[in-house]
Design a protein around this motif. Structure first.
Motif, PDB file in Angstrom:
ATOM      1  N   TRP A   1     -22.758   7.835  71.826  1.00 42.05           N
ATOM      2  CA  TRP A   1     -22.102   6.947  70.863  1.00 42.05           C
ATOM      3  C   TRP A   1     -22.210   7.510  69.440  1.00 42.05           C
ATOM      4  O   TRP A   1     -21.274   7.392  68.660  1.00 42.05           O
ATOM      5  CB  TRP A   1     -22.702   5.546  70.937  1.00 42.05           C
ATOM      6  N   ASN A   2     -23.346   8.102  69.130  1.00 34.55           N
ATOM      7  CA  ASN A   2     -23.535   8.670  67.790  1.00 34.55           C
ATOM      8  C   ASN A   2     -23.026  10.103  67.667  1.00 34.55           C
ATOM      9  O   ASN A   2     -22.558  10.518  66.604  1.00 34.55           O
ATOM     10  CB  ASN A   2     -25.021   8.631  67.402  1.00 34.55           C
ATOM     11  N   ASN A   3     -23.144  10.865  68.763  1.00 39.58           N
ATOM     12  CA  ASN A   3     -22.756  12.284  68.734  1.00 39.58           C
ATOM     13  C   ASN A   3     -21.908  12.629  69.962  1.00 39.58           C
ATOM     14  O   ASN A   3     -22.335  13.402  70.832  1.00 39.58           O
ATOM     15  CB  ASN A   3     -24.006  13.177  68.700  1.00 39.58           C
ATOM     16  N   PRO A   4     -20.715  12.051  70.047  1.00 35.09           N
ATOM     17  CA  PRO A   4     -19.906  12.259  71.263  1.00 35.09           C
ATOM     18  C   PRO A   4     -19.524  13.720  71.511  1.00 35.09           C
ATOM     19  O   PRO A   4     -19.459  14.136  72.670  1.00 35.09           O
ATOM     20  CB  PRO A   4     -18.661  11.390  71.000  1.00 35.09           C
ATOM     21  N   GLU A   5     -19.290  14.491  70.451  1.00 33.80           N
ATOM     22  CA  GLU A   5     -18.889  15.885  70.652  1.00 33.80           C
ATOM     23  C   GLU A   5     -20.021  16.710  71.251  1.00 33.80           C
ATOM     24  O   GLU A   5     -19.812  17.509  72.176  1.00 33.80           O
ATOM     25  CB  GLU A   5     -18.427  16.493  69.324  1.00 33.80           C
ATOM     26  N   LYS A   6     -21.231  16.522  70.707  1.00 31.34           N
ATOM     27  CA  LYS A   6     -22.373  17.250  71.255  1.00 31.34           C
ATOM     28  C   LYS A   6     -22.669  16.807  72.684  1.00 31.34           C
ATOM     29  O   LYS A   6     -23.033  17.623  73.541  1.00 31.34           O
ATOM     30  CB  LYS A   6     -23.595  17.042  70.368  1.00 31.34           C
TER      31      LYS A   6
ATOM     32  N   PHE B   1     -12.832  17.901  85.285  1.00 32.57           N
ATOM     33  CA  PHE B   1     -13.766  16.910  84.752  1.00 32.57           C
ATOM     34  C   PHE B   1     -14.049  17.134  83.263  1.00 32.57           C
ATOM     35  O   PHE B   1     -14.287  16.187  82.520  1.00 32.57           O
ATOM     36  CB  PHE B   1     -15.080  16.942  85.533  1.00 32.57           C
ATOM     37  N   LYS B   2     -14.003  18.393  82.840  1.00 31.81           N
ATOM     38  CA  LYS B   2     -14.283  18.690  81.440  1.00 31.81           C
ATOM     39  C   LYS B   2     -13.256  18.053  80.503  1.00 31.81           C
ATOM     40  O   LYS B   2     -13.548  17.787  79.339  1.00 31.81           O
ATOM     41  CB  LYS B   2     -14.304  20.203  81.209  1.00 31.81           C
ATOM     42  N   LYS B   3     -12.064  17.817  81.010  1.00 30.25           N
ATOM     43  CA  LYS B   3     -11.002  17.242  80.183  1.00 30.25           C
ATOM     44  C   LYS B   3     -11.108  15.718  80.086  1.00 30.25           C
ATOM     45  O   LYS B   3     -10.404  15.102  79.278  1.00 30.25           O
ATOM     46  CB  LYS B   3      -9.640  17.631  80.761  1.00 30.25           C
ATOM     47  N   GLU B   4     -11.955  15.126  80.909  1.00 32.30           N
ATOM     48  CA  GLU B   4     -12.076  13.667  80.910  1.00 32.30           C
ATOM     49  C   GLU B   4     -12.919  13.197  79.722  1.00 32.30           C
ATOM     50  O   GLU B   4     -13.826  13.907  79.263  1.00 32.30           O
ATOM     51  CB  GLU B   4     -12.727  13.186  82.212  1.00 32.30           C
ATOM     52  N   PRO B   5     -12.630  11.996  79.208  1.00 36.19           N
ATOM     53  CA  PRO B   5     -13.487  11.430  78.151  1.00 36.19           C
ATOM     54  C   PRO B   5     -14.862  11.101  78.716  1.00 36.19           C
ATOM     55  O   PRO B   5     -15.067  11.094  79.940  1.00 36.19           O
ATOM     56  CB  PRO B   5     -12.735  10.170  77.727  1.00 36.19           C
ATOM     57  N   LEU B   6     -15.798  10.821  77.838  1.00 37.47           N
ATOM     58  CA  LEU B   6     -17.165  10.528  78.289  1.00 37.47           C
ATOM     59  C   LEU B   6     -17.219   9.272  79.145  1.00 37.47           C
ATOM     60  O   LEU B   6     -18.053   9.170  80.055  1.00 37.47           O
ATOM     61  CB  LEU B   6     -18.091  10.377  77.080  1.00 37.47           C
ATOM     62  N   GLY B   7     -16.370   8.295  78.837  1.00 42.78           N
ATOM     63  CA  GLY B   7     -16.278   7.113  79.696  1.00 42.78           C
ATOM     64  C   GLY B   7     -17.402   6.104  79.552  1.00 42.78           C
ATOM     65  O   GLY B   7     -17.579   5.241  80.418  1.00 42.78           O
ATOM     66  N   VAL B   8     -18.182   6.217  78.467  1.00 46.02           N
ATOM     67  CA  VAL B   8     -19.269   5.245  78.286  1.00 46.02           C
ATOM     68  C   VAL B   8     -18.700   3.920  77.801  1.00 46.02           C
ATOM     69  O   VAL B   8     -17.599   3.860  77.248  1.00 46.02           O
ATOM     70  CB  VAL B   8     -20.318   5.768  77.283  1.00 46.02           C
ATOM     71  N   VAL B   9     -19.450   2.841  77.996  1.00 40.44           N
ATOM     72  CA  VAL B   9     -18.994   1.520  77.561  1.00 40.44           C
ATOM     73  C   VAL B   9     -18.826   1.531  76.045  1.00 40.44           C
ATOM     74  O   VAL B   9     -19.616   2.154  75.328  1.00 40.44           O
ATOM     75  CB  VAL B   9     -19.985   0.417  77.981  1.00 40.44           C
ATOM     76  N   PRO B  10     -17.821   0.893  75.524  1.00 40.85           N
ATOM     77  CA  PRO B  10     -17.593   0.928  74.071  1.00 40.85           C
ATOM     78  C   PRO B  10     -18.646   0.129  73.307  1.00 40.85           C
ATOM     79  O   PRO B  10     -19.215  -0.834  73.815  1.00 40.85           O
ATOM     80  CB  PRO B  10     -16.207   0.286  73.921  1.00 40.85           C
ATOM     81  N   GLY B  11     -18.917   0.584  72.093  1.00 40.19           N
ATOM     82  CA  GLY B  11     -19.802  -0.178  71.208  1.00 40.19           C
ATOM     83  C   GLY B  11     -21.279   0.012  71.425  1.00 40.19           C
ATOM     84  O   GLY B  11     -22.089  -0.704  70.846  1.00 40.19           O
ATOM     85  N   GLY B  12     -21.669   0.946  72.252  1.00 37.75           N
ATOM     86  CA  GLY B  12     -23.094   1.163  72.481  1.00 37.75           C
ATOM     87  C   GLY B  12     -23.498   0.780  73.885  1.00 37.75           C
ATOM     88  O   GLY B  12     -22.712   0.200  74.643  1.00 37.75           O
ATOM     89  N   PRO B  13     -24.708   1.092  74.299  1.00 41.35           N
ATOM     90  CA  PRO B  13     -25.129   0.808  75.676  1.00 41.35           C
ATOM     91  C   PRO B  13     -25.145  -0.681  75.981  1.00 41.35           C
ATOM     92  O   PRO B  13     -25.449  -1.511  75.121  1.00 41.35           O
ATOM     93  CB  PRO B  13     -26.545   1.405  75.747  1.00 41.35           C
ATOM     94  N   ASP B  14     -24.805  -1.019  77.208  1.00 38.02           N
ATOM     95  CA  ASP B  14     -24.803  -2.407  77.677  1.00 38.02           C
ATOM     96  C   ASP B  14     -26.171  -2.714  78.284  1.00 38.02           C
ATOM     97  O   ASP B  14     -26.407  -2.481  79.459  1.00 38.02           O
ATOM     98  CB  ASP B  14     -23.699  -2.598  78.712  1.00 38.02           C
ATOM     99  N   LYS B  15     -27.064  -3.221  77.450  1.00 39.45           N
ATOM    100  CA  LYS B  15     -28.397  -3.571  77.946  1.00 39.45           C
ATOM    101  C   LYS B  15     -28.834  -4.866  77.275  1.00 39.45           C
ATOM    102  O   LYS B  15     -28.444  -5.160  76.145  1.00 39.45           O
ATOM    103  CB  LYS B  15     -29.414  -2.460  77.659  1.00 39.45           C
TER     104      LYS B  15
END
Length: 740
Positions: free
Chosen positions: A256-261, A287-301
């Motif tokens: 979420w903070n460093n998506p490129e890295k 697979f490398k072309k796919e977005p990271l796919g994480v939940v938006p807005g930060g981790p869901d916890k």
């Protein structure tokens, strides 16, 4: 060129200042040092085998054995879950967010992703990968790509020490990851021993359950849910690759903070899976072309404290924690890490009804006005807490009408429950056999008590002394000059109960409050805090029991007690009603039905023993004495009529001076409760009432216990009791009905 090389070799051996000499010498020394390290590791690991006594002590060996056993047998911190009485979860408590997973609950993609990038020879070595160690040493010393040499087994050891053994211990965590031969030797020895105690699959599963994935998310089960909203078993290849990438540096690679890295490292893991023949190259490129796919807005916890609960349930959650830790002595760290499932006594539907009633009478946004309702189930073996709510939400944003103070259960009402305390005076008078519940008691409009040492307004000094007497008057002039004690409890004349205090004595009256349920309340000072014996003022140095009862400063006690002007707990007032409806049996209000540990086994929770606080006959007679408050002429009659109340019950309203706070205490045979309106932040000043949802703080208000508190109580109890059988009140006992 050849001669230059020979020059350099000669110079290196003899010493020189050429830049090339410095670089090569540095590399050789680094290689020599790493080879020495490898030699020491090998030797250290072999010492126990060949018996090199004196180099490594038996104590050190025992420590290594112990640590390897811990990793094999002891699971890491888990999340504790609170459920309602039906078993439905409503809150979580934890230090590390972790969802434990077994090997068959982790996808093959996840396993091979972590092996490929962290330890491709995982299934070939026995805890330490010597080939990898030497390769890394040569690469690192020769200026090539920096490489790690720790196996997954060694990483498991290190992560276990950091995240489990030394969690919360900064010095211990530093030692567990310091760059030293001693640390590497210890880590390697533990890893080798661990592989004699656990299978490869167990080690891999253990590692994936203990490692951190950023933002205090530990283990692949929690990471799968928090990152992707899925389970560890359902993790696909790109998701697995991202999680495998995270363990290298969770903070730097935060998606979420460093998506490129994070994406760069994920793609690196995909390449390693290709190298390890666990993924086709064309699939990796796709697979490398796919977005990271994480939940938006930060981790869901969930939040790690009672903030994780629905705002309506947060006060109950906090009471469970306080009860287990402060009352029953459970270790707080154990509560937050033990992975317990705590089935509470909370009734979800009753709590929602109570919450709605509290907010209907006082808006949550109303500044500095709390409207609380606490519900307790009577019983002779348990007093189960059913609901704890306030008009405020449980939370940390005051501007949104939130608070994390225990409004419904702590000693938070600083100005008191008013005439609700007349319950204790009536009970003490009955116990002392000074009057029966149907006996006639005097009702003067004004009364000067010459036996109570308290400085009331415009009261004369006691004749021949400088001690002022206690003067009291009723809320309104005129009316009856006498009535039965039962009617007095319904109509609440002040003078009558001060006279009853004189008859019974302040000692028994104050003790009665404690016996019937005000245990924590009476232990606090009149300032609402723990007594400070060194304080110069008695209202800070004494407990309420000491202050209001007979003492050196007030030999007769303080008669204002019956008017309830001191700090009080709403939950304890509800429990007073429960004690009366339980035939005089006091039980500590409990929010816990059962506790199971991480293995599903019962965890013992020992509540204090219940007590027969007063004779059953007295309690039953007092219940009858309190049964007319909702009838015509009673102070709660209008509130009861507004909801069409038609059940037998006990009740008592209370209003403090200048309407600084107000209360209503009531109970049916099945459920007891106390509603209170007060100002939690500023202890003085009145409350003005102008209809439901319109309460505001003023200097002189017109709030009464029969208004907002009683209306809150009946607004909640009417639907809660719907469908429950109508039960009669107990019969009075002749020994306490007519004494005079």
């Amino acid at each position: 060129m050849a001669s230059r090389s020979r020059e350099l070799v000669t110079a290196i051996t003899r010493g020189c200042a050429y830049p090339e000499c410095v670089s090569i010498r540095s590399g050789l020394f680094k290689l020599l040092g790493l080879c020495l390290l490898a030699g020491v590791l090998v030797a250290g690991i072999m010492f126990p085998v060949v018996g090199a006594a004196g180099v490594i002590s038996n104590q050190a060996s025992e420590t290594v054995d112990s640590m390897s056993s811990d990793l094999a047998d002891e699971p890491p911190p888990l999340v504790t879950t609170l459920t309602d009485r039906e078993g439905k979860p409503f809150a979580t408590l934890y230090k590390q967010y972790r969802i434990p997973t077994t090997s068959d609950q982790i996808s093959e993609a996840m396993k091979w992703a972590i092996i490929s990038v962290e330890d491709r020879r995982f299934y070939d070595h026995h805890g330490v990968d010597w080939k990898g160690t030497l390769r890394a040493a040569i690469s690192n010393s020769s200026g090539g790509e920096t490489q790690g040499a720790s196996t997954l087994t060694q990483q498991y050891v290190k992560n276990y020490l950091i995240n489990v053994t030394y969690r919360g211990d900064e010095l211990g965590q530093q030692k567990a990851q310091e760059v030293s031969i001693a640390r590497k030797l210890k880590e390697a020895r533990i890893a080798i021993q661990l592989e004699t105690k656990m299978t490869k699959d167990e080690i891999l599963t253990g590692y994936l359950n203990v490692v951190e994935f950023s933002r205090q998310i530990y283990g692949v089960g929690a990471a799968a849910k928090a990152y992707f909203g899925t389970t560890a078993a359902e993790l696909n290849v790109p998701q697995s690759a991202l999680l495998a990438a995270m363990v290298n540096n969770p903070a730097v690679l935060d998606p979420w903070n460093n998506p490129e890295k994070a994406k760069e490292r994920r793609n690196f893991v995909l390449d390693k899976m290709v190298e390890n023949r666990k993924l086709a190259e064309e699939d990796a490129e796709r697979f490398k072309k796919e977005p990271l796919g994480v939940v938006p807005g930060g981790p869901d916890k969930p939040a790690s404290t009672c903030i994780s609960a629905d705002p309506a349930f947060g006060f109950f959650c906090q009471y469970v924690e306080d009860h287990l830790v402060e009352d029953l002595g459970m270790d707080k760290d154990d509560l937050y890490t033990g992975g317990y499932v705590i089935r509470t006594t909370m009734d979800r539907e009753a709590t929602l009804q109570a919450k709605a009633a509290a907010e209907a009478e006082v808006r949550k946004e109303e500044p500095n006005v709390a409207n609380t309702l606490s519900l307790v189930k009577p019983g002779k073996d348990r007093h189960e807490v059913v609901a704890l709510v306030a008009n405020k939400d449980y939370g940390t944003d005051p501007d949104a009408g939130q608070t994390s103070f225990g409004l419904p259960y702590e000693v938070m009402n600083m100005t008191g429950a008013g005439s609700s305390f007349k319950i204790f005076t009536a009970a003490a008078a009955l116990e002392q056999k000074k009057v029966g519940i149907f006996d006639t008691v005097p009702v003067p409009n004004f009364h000067i008590s010459d036996v109570f040492n308290w400085g009331g307004e415009h009261c004369p000094n006691r004749p021949g002394t400088n001690i002022r007497t206690y003067c009291v008057k009723n809320a309104s002039d005129g009316g009856d000059t006498s009535m039965s004690l039962q009617d007095a409890l319904a109509k609440s004349p002040n003078t009558t109960f001060v006279i009853l205090e004189e008859m019974a004595g302040m000692g028994p009256v104050v003790e009665m409050a404690e016996k019937l349920g005000l245990r924590k309340t009476m232990a606090t000072s009149p300032a609402g805090k723990a007594p400070d014996p060194d304080h110069e003022k008695p209202e800070f140095s004494m407990s309420q029991k000491e202050f209001y009862g007979p003492n050196e400063l007030a030999p007769q006690g303080r008669g204002v007690f019956t008017l309830g002007a001191s700090p009080v707990s709403g939950l304890e007032m509800a429990n007073v009603a429960a004690t009366i409806m339980s035939g005089g049996v006091w039980c500590s209000p409990t929010p816990v039905l059962e506790v199971n540990d991480r293995a599903g086994k019962p965890f013992p929770v020992k509540e204090p023993a219940c007590e027969q606080a007063v004779p059953e006959e007295l309690a039953n007679t007092l219940a009858v004495g309190m049964s007319k408050d909702t009838l015509p002429g009673g102070t709660a009659a209008r509130a009861a009529s507004s909801v069409g109340w038609d059940r037998p019950m006990i009740g008592k309203t209370g209003t403090t001076q200048f309407q600084g706070s107000a209360a209503f205490v009531g109970a049916t045979p099945q459920l007891a409760g106390a509603a209170m309106v007060f100002r939690p932040d500023i202890p003085y000043g009145g409350l003005t009432y102008s209809g439901p949802g319109n309460v505001r703080a003023t200097v002189n208000g017109n709030m009464f216990g029969g208004v907002t508190p009683a209306q809150t109580w009946f607004r909640a109890m009417k639907p809660i009791m719907e469908g429950e059988p109508v039960q009669p009140l107990p019969q009075p006992d002749p020994a306490y009905t007519n004494i005079r």
